[in-house]
Design a protein around this motif. Structure first.
Motif, PDB file in Angstrom:
ATOM      1  N   LEU A 142       0.838  -1.196   0.000  1.00  0.00           N
ATOM      2  CA  LEU A 142       0.000   0.000   0.000  1.00  0.00           C
ATOM      3  C   LEU A 142       0.871   1.243   0.000  1.00  0.00           C
ATOM      4  N   ASN A 143       0.441   2.230  -0.790  1.00  0.00           N
ATOM      5  CA  ASN A 143       1.227   3.451  -0.883  1.00  0.00           C
ATOM      6  C   ASN A 143       1.143   4.291   0.393  1.00  0.00           C
ATOM      7  N   HIS A 144       0.077   4.131   1.205  1.00  0.00           N
ATOM      8  CA  HIS A 144      -0.124   4.959   2.385  1.00  0.00           C
ATOM      9  C   HIS A 144       0.090   4.176   3.681  1.00  0.00           C
ATOM     10  N   ALA A 145       0.851   3.120   3.656  1.00  0.00           N
ATOM     11  CA  ALA A 145       1.135   2.350   4.870  1.00  0.00           C
ATOM     12  C   ALA A 145       2.227   3.047   5.683  1.00  0.00           C
ATOM     13  N   ASP A 146       2.035   3.117   7.010  1.00  0.00           N
ATOM     14  CA  ASP A 146       3.042   3.643   7.932  1.00  0.00           C
ATOM     15  C   ASP A 146       3.572   2.500   8.773  1.00  0.00           C
ATOM     16  N   TYR A 147       4.785   2.686   9.334  1.00  0.00           N
ATOM     17  CA  TYR A 147       5.408   1.625  10.110  1.00  0.00           C
ATOM     18  C   TYR A 147       5.841   2.164  11.471  1.00  0.00           C
ATOM     19  N   ILE A 148       5.717   1.320  12.493  1.00  0.00           N
ATOM     20  CA  ILE A 148       6.287   1.609  13.799  1.00  0.00           C
ATOM     21  C   ILE A 148       7.093   0.389  14.225  1.00  0.00           C
ATOM     22  N   ILE A 149       8.107   0.633  15.050  1.00  0.00           N
ATOM     23  CA  ILE A 149       8.954  -0.436  15.567  1.00  0.00           C
ATOM     24  C   ILE A 149       8.845  -0.439  17.087  1.00  0.00           C
ATOM     25  N   SER A 194       8.543   5.615  14.848  1.00  0.00           N
ATOM     26  CA  SER A 194       7.168   5.783  14.391  1.00  0.00           C
ATOM     27  C   SER A 194       7.126   6.707  13.184  1.00  0.00           C
ATOM     28  N   GLU A 195       6.299   6.333  12.206  1.00  0.00           N
ATOM     29  CA  GLU A 195       6.036   7.179  11.049  1.00  0.00           C
ATOM     30  C   GLU A 195       4.635   7.768  11.100  1.00  0.00           C
ATOM     31  N   ASN A 196       3.928   7.523  12.201  1.00  0.00           N
ATOM     32  CA  ASN A 196       2.539   7.959  12.304  1.00  0.00           C
ATOM     33  C   ASN A 196       2.370   8.765  13.595  1.00  0.00           C
ATOM     34  N   GLU A 197       1.794   9.950  13.474  1.00  0.00           N
ATOM     35  CA  GLU A 197       1.625  10.824  14.641  1.00  0.00           C
ATOM     36  C   GLU A 197       0.615  10.263  15.639  1.00  0.00           C
ATOM     37  N   THR A 198      -0.270   9.405  15.196  1.00  0.00           N
ATOM     38  CA  THR A 198      -1.252   8.826  16.120  1.00  0.00           C
ATOM     39  C   THR A 198      -0.578   7.928  17.147  1.00  0.00           C
ATOM     40  N   PHE A 199       0.556   7.382  16.794  1.00  0.00           N
ATOM     41  CA  PHE A 199       1.303   6.484  17.692  1.00  0.00           C
ATOM     42  C   PHE A 199       2.693   7.084  17.889  1.00  0.00           C
ATOM     43  N   PRO A 200       2.840   8.023  18.857  1.00  0.00           N
ATOM     44  CA  PRO A 200       4.090   8.774  19.011  1.00  0.00           C
ATOM     45  C   PRO A 200       5.221   7.921  19.608  1.00  0.00           C
ATOM     46  N   TRP A 208      11.947  -7.488  19.680  1.00  0.00           N
ATOM     47  CA  TRP A 208      11.394  -6.305  19.023  1.00  0.00           C
ATOM     48  C   TRP A 208      10.538  -6.741  17.833  1.00  0.00           C
ATOM     49  N   SER A 209       9.667  -5.856  17.385  1.00  0.00           N
ATOM     50  CA  SER A 209       8.721  -6.203  16.323  1.00  0.00           C
ATOM     51  C   SER A 209       8.449  -4.991  15.440  1.00  0.00           C
ATOM     52  N   ILE A 210       7.879  -5.276  14.252  1.00  0.00           N
ATOM     53  CA  ILE A 210       7.530  -4.240  13.276  1.00  0.00           C
ATOM     54  C   ILE A 210       6.021  -4.295  13.071  1.00  0.00           C
ATOM     55  N   VAL A 211       5.382  -3.124  13.055  1.00  0.00           N
ATOM     56  CA  VAL A 211       3.932  -3.031  12.888  1.00  0.00           C
ATOM     57  C   VAL A 211       3.657  -2.144  11.673  1.00  0.00           C
ATOM     58  N   ALA A 212       2.814  -2.644  10.754  1.00  0.00           N
ATOM     59  CA  ALA A 212       2.364  -1.863   9.601  1.00  0.00           C
ATOM     60  C   ALA A 212       0.971  -1.325   9.897  1.00  0.00           C
ATOM     61  N   LEU A 213       0.773  -0.035   9.635  1.00  0.00           N
ATOM     62  CA  LEU A 213      -0.505   0.628   9.885  1.00  0.00           C
ATOM     63  C   LEU A 213      -1.116   1.019   8.543  1.00  0.00           C
ATOM     64  N   ILE A 214      -2.308   0.526   8.264  1.00  0.00           N
ATOM     65  CA  ILE A 214      -3.009   0.851   7.027  1.00  0.00           C
ATOM     66  C   ILE A 214      -4.339   1.489   7.406  1.00  0.00           C
ATOM     67  N   PRO A 215      -4.621   2.712   6.928  1.00  0.00           N
ATOM     68  CA  PRO A 215      -5.921   3.321   7.208  1.00  0.00           C
ATOM     69  C   PRO A 215      -7.050   2.417   6.740  1.00  0.00           C
ATOM     70  N   ILE A 216      -8.106   2.392   7.554  1.00  0.00           N
ATOM     71  CA  ILE A 216      -9.237   1.508   7.226  1.00  0.00           C
ATOM     72  C   ILE A 216      -9.822   1.854   5.855  1.00  0.00           C
ATOM     73  N   SER A 217      -9.891   3.145   5.534  1.00  0.00           N
ATOM     74  CA  SER A 217     -10.422   3.529   4.216  1.00  0.00           C
ATOM     75  C   SER A 217      -9.527   3.006   3.094  1.00  0.00           C
ATOM     76  N   GLU A 218      -8.208   3.097   3.316  1.00  0.00           N
ATOM     77  CA  GLU A 218      -7.264   2.580   2.322  1.00  0.00           C
ATOM     78  C   GLU A 218      -7.389   1.073   2.186  1.00  0.00           C
ATOM     79  N   TYR A 219      -7.559   0.408   3.347  1.00  0.00           N
ATOM     80  CA  TYR A 219      -7.700  -1.048   3.337  1.00  0.00           C
ATOM     81  C   TYR A 219      -8.950  -1.458   2.557  1.00  0.00           C
ATOM     82  N   ASN A 220     -10.071  -0.779   2.813  1.00  0.00           N
ATOM     83  CA  ASN A 220     -11.303  -1.112   2.099  1.00  0.00           C
ATOM     84  C   ASN A 220     -11.185  -0.810   0.606  1.00  0.00           C
ATOM     85  N   GLU A 221     -10.486   0.278   0.301  1.00  0.00           N
ATOM     86  CA  GLU A 221     -10.290   0.600  -1.114  1.00  0.00           C
ATOM     87  C   GLU A 221      -9.475  -0.475  -1.815  1.00  0.00           C
ATOM     88  N   GLU A 222      -8.467  -0.953  -1.107  1.00  0.00           N
ATOM     89  CA  GLU A 222      -7.673  -2.044  -1.672  1.00  0.00           C
ATOM     90  C   GLU A 222      -8.510  -3.298  -1.847  1.00  0.00           C
TER      91      GLU A 222
END
Length: 578
Positions: free
Chosen positions: A215-222, A232-238, A267-281
Motif C-alpha cells: 500500500l502506498n499509504h502504509a506507515d510503520y512503527i517499531i 514511528s512514522e505515524n503521529e497517532t502512535f508517538p 522487538w517487532s515491526i507493525v504496519a498501519l493501514i488506514p481503514i479507508s485505504e484497506y477497504n479501497e484495496e
C-alpha cells in the motif's frame, strides 16, 4: 427437442463468420455475468480478505528479514574486526608508540585493512574506532557529526560487549537518514576502553521499510521488547508510547488496520493501514479478481473453444494446405468446412493451385528442352579453325608422302568426329571418354609436334562407369592452350572416393592468375578460339549441371609458372553401358 436442436444447428451453419463470432461472444458474456452475480461475490470476498492478510504479512516478513540481515551484517563486520589478530596487534602497537614515521606507517596499515573489510561489505556506512574516556574517534571513513555519542536512543538489542541501536539519525556528517548501528568493545590492552562503531549504509525509511510495499499509504512503527514505540512514522502512535497488540498479530486500532511481525530478539515491526485505504484495496482486489481472473479466464476458455471449432480450425487446416503446396504437394485437400466465406476462399485457392501446377509443368518442360538444346549445341559446335587446320595438316602430310602419320591423323579425326557427332546419346562410358581424349591428344601432337608427356592413372573397375560425353577433352585442351608452352607433362588421374568419381587433370605449364581462373570458371558465354575444338569448360559445367544437378562440382587451382589443376567430382553410377 431433437427437432429444435436440429433447427438451431442448421441456422448456425447458415450464418457468416462475422455473425457466428458476434453470437458466440454475446452468449458467453451474458452467461458469465449471470454466473458472476449469482455465485461469486461472497466466496471471492473471503478469498480476497485472506489474500490481503497473507500479502501484508509477507511484506512485513520481508522487512523484518531485511532489518535482521542488516543487523547481522553489522555484527559480522564488527566481529571480523574484533577477532582480527593482525589488526589488534597493529592497533596495540599504534596506541603504545610515540609519534614517528613508523607510527604513521602503522596507522596507514590499519586504515587500509579496515578499508578492505568495509569495501568487501557494501552494506556498511560510517565506521570508526572510539576511545570512550577521551571521547576521541579514530580511523573513520566518513565525516563525523560534532554531537557524536556512542550511546544512542533507542537501544534495539543489548548483548555482551556489543549493543545494537536504532533506528536513529545517522552520525555521519551531512547525512540525516535513519540507520541502524552496532557498537562493540575491542579486546585491546589499553588504558581507555576502545569500541568499534558501525552504521548501516541503507536509509531505513526508503531502503528497508518500503521494500515491496503493498500500500502506498502504509506507515510503520517499531516496538522494543517491552512494546514501547522506538520508531514511528505515524503521529497517532508517538515515540516512547506503548502499543497494545494481540496473539493473532493483526487487528484494528484508532482508525487503522495493523499487522505485526515479531522477532526472536523481542522487538517487532507493525504496519498501519488506514481503514479507508484497506477497504479501497479490498474493492480493487475484488474488481481485479472478477474482471481479470474469472471473466478473462472463463470467457477465454469458452470462446477459444468455440472459435477454434468455427474459425481457427479451418484457418489452421487452410494454412497447412498452403504449406503442403509450398513443399510441392499440390494434391492434398485438408480443409472441410461449411462456412460460406471459407468455402469460396478454398475453391478459389484450389483452382489457382491447379493453374500453378499446369504452369510449372509447362515451364519445366520448356526449360528441360532448352537445356538439352544448349548442351547439344555446345557439343556439336566444333571450331571450324580446328577442322581446317587439321585438314591442312593432312594435305601437307599427303604431299610429303608420310602415309603413316597421314593414316593416323585421319583415323583419329574420324573417331573424334564420330564420337562428337554420332547419335550415341548423352552418356558414354569412362573408357570411351578416355579413348576419345587419346584421339584428340594424338591429333594435336601430329599437328603441332608438341614435346609433352601424358600420364594416365585410372582404376580398371570404374572404366565402365557411365559419364557425360566430352567432359575430359575440354580439360586437356585447357592444359594445352592455357598451361603448356612447347613442352611439359599432363597428368590425368581418376579415382573413386566413396560414392564420387574424382577426375583430376594436372599440368606443369605457365599457370594463370586468380582473375583468369575466375574468368574461365564463371564465363557463361560461348567463345571459340583459333586453337582446339572450341567446346570449352562452359560445356563441361552445363553438362554436369544437366546430368547431376547440385551433386557434381568443378574446381580449379593454379599458380603462375607452376601449373594448373582442374578437378571434377561426379557421382559414381555403377553399371555397364554395353
Amino acid at each position: 427437442m431433437k427437432r429444435l436442436f436440429s433447427k438451431i444447428v442448421a441456422f448456425f451453419e447458415k450464418l457468416s463468420l462475422k455473425s457466428r463470432i458476434s453470437l458466440v461472444f454475446a452468449l458467453s458474456t451474458f452467461l458469465l455475468l449471470m454466473f458472476t452475480i449469482m455465485f461469486s461475490y461472497q466466496s471471492m470476498s473471503n478469498i480476497l480478505t485472506n489474500k490481503l492478510h497473507a500479502t501484508f504479512n509477507s511484506n512485513l516478513q520481508q522487512i523484518r528479514l531485511s532489518m535482521e540481515n542488516t543487523i547481522e551484517d553489522l555484527n559480522y563486520v564488527a566481529q571480523q574486526i574484533a577477532f582480527s589478530e593482525n589488526l589488534t596487534f597493529k592497533l596495540d602497537d599504534y596506541l603504545h608508540s610515540s609519534p614517528s614515521y613508523d607510527r604513521v606507517k602503522v596507522y596507514e596499515d590499519i586504515k587500509n585493512e579496515l578499508n578492505v573489510i568495509q569495501f568487501s561489505n557494501p552494506g556498511i556506512g560510517l565506521s570508526l574506532l572510539y576511545l570512550k574516556e577521551n571521547d576521541e574517534y579514530l580511523f573513520y571513513n566518513h565525516g563525523v557529526k560534532d554531537e557524536f555519542s556512542l550511546d544512542h536512543e533507542p537501544l534495539l538489542d543489548e548483548g555482551y560487549n556489543m549493543h545494537t541501536y536504532g533506528p536513529h539519525i545517522s552520525m555521519e556528517q551531512y547525512k540525516n537518514k535513519y540507520v541502524l548501528s552496532v557498537a562493540r568493545k575491542l579486546d585491546v590492552n589499553y588504558a581507555d576502553d576502545i569500541y568499534i562503531y558501525l552504521e548501516s549504509n541503507l536509509d531505513l525509511t526508503n531502503d528497508l521499510l518500503e521494500v515491496d510495499n503493498v500500500l502506498n499509504h502504509a506507515d510503520y512503527i517499531i516496538l522494543d521488547d517491552t512494546r514501547q514505540i522506538i520508531y514511528s512514522e505515524n503521529e497517532t502512535f508517538p515515540f516512547n508510547s506503548s502499543f497494545n497488540g494481540n496473539e493473532k498479530g493483526y487487528g484494528k486500532n484508532t482508525g487503522f488496520y495493523w499487522f505485526e511481525e515479531s522477532t526472536e530478539k523481542g522487538w517487532s515491526i507493525v504496519a498501519l493501514i488506514p481503514i479507508s485505504e484497506y477497504n479501497e484495496e479490498m474493492n480493487q482486489w475484488v474488481i481485479l479478481m472478477i474482471y481479470i481472473a474469472i471473466l478473462f479466464v472463463f470467457i477465454s476458455l469458452v470462446v477459444s473453444l468455440l472459435l477454434w471449432k468455427t474459425l481457427y480450425k479451418p484457418l489452421n487446416e487452410f494454412r497447412h494446405e498452403i504449406k503442403l503446396m509450398g513443399n510441392n504437394n499440390f494434391h492434398s485437400e485438408i480443409v472441410h468446412t461449411k462456412i460460406p466465406e471459407f468455402v469460396d476462399l478454398i475453391n478459389r485457392f484450389r483452382n489457382m493451385r491447379v493453374q500453378i501446377v499446369s504452369l510449372i509443368q509447362e515451364i519445366e518442360q520448356k526449360e528441360r528442352k532448352r537445356a538439352d538444346l544448349e548442351v547439344e549445341k555446345l557439343k556439336h559446335q566444333i571450331n571450324p579453325h580446328f577442322l581446317m587446320n587439321t585438314l591442312d595438316t593432312a594435305k601437307w602430310l599427303a604431299i610429303s608422302g608420310n602415309k603413316k602419320e597421314l593414316t593416323g591423323l585421319l583415323t583419329s579425326l574420324n573417331k573424334l568426329l564420330y564420337y562428337n557427332m554420332g547419335k550415341l546419346g548423352i552418356l558414354s562410358t569412362l573408357e570411351e571418354e578416355l579413348d576419345s581424349m587419346k584421339q584428340y591428344l594424338m591429333l594435336q601432337q601430329i599437328r603441332y609436334d608438341f614435346e609433352y608427356v601424358t600420364n594416365l592413372n585410372v582404376p580398371k573397375e570404374i572404366l565402365q562407369a557411365p559419364i557425360p560425353r566430352f567432359i575430359l577433352q575440354p580439360l586437356v585442351e585447357n592444359s594445352l592452350y592455357h598451361g603448356l608452352v612447347d613442352e611439359g607433362t599432363i597428368e590425368i588421374t581418376i579415382n573413386l572416393e566413396g560414392k564420387m568419381i574424382v577426375i583430376e587433370v594436372r599440368d606443369d605449364g605457365r599457370g594463370m592468375t586468380r582473375e583468369k581462373m575466375n574468368e574461365i570458371l564463371n564465363d557463361q558465354s560461348f567463345k571459340q578460339t583459333r586453337n582446339g575444338m572450341g567446346i570449352g569448360l562452359n560445356y563441361v559445367k552445363r553438362m554436369m549441371e544437366r546430368t547431376y544437378g547440385n551433386y557434381a562440382e568443378i574446381e580449379m587451382d593454379s599458380m603462375v609458372d607452376k601449373g594448373t589443376v582442374v578437378r571434377l567430382r561426379i557421382p559414381y553410377i555403377k553399371g555397364d553401358m554395353k
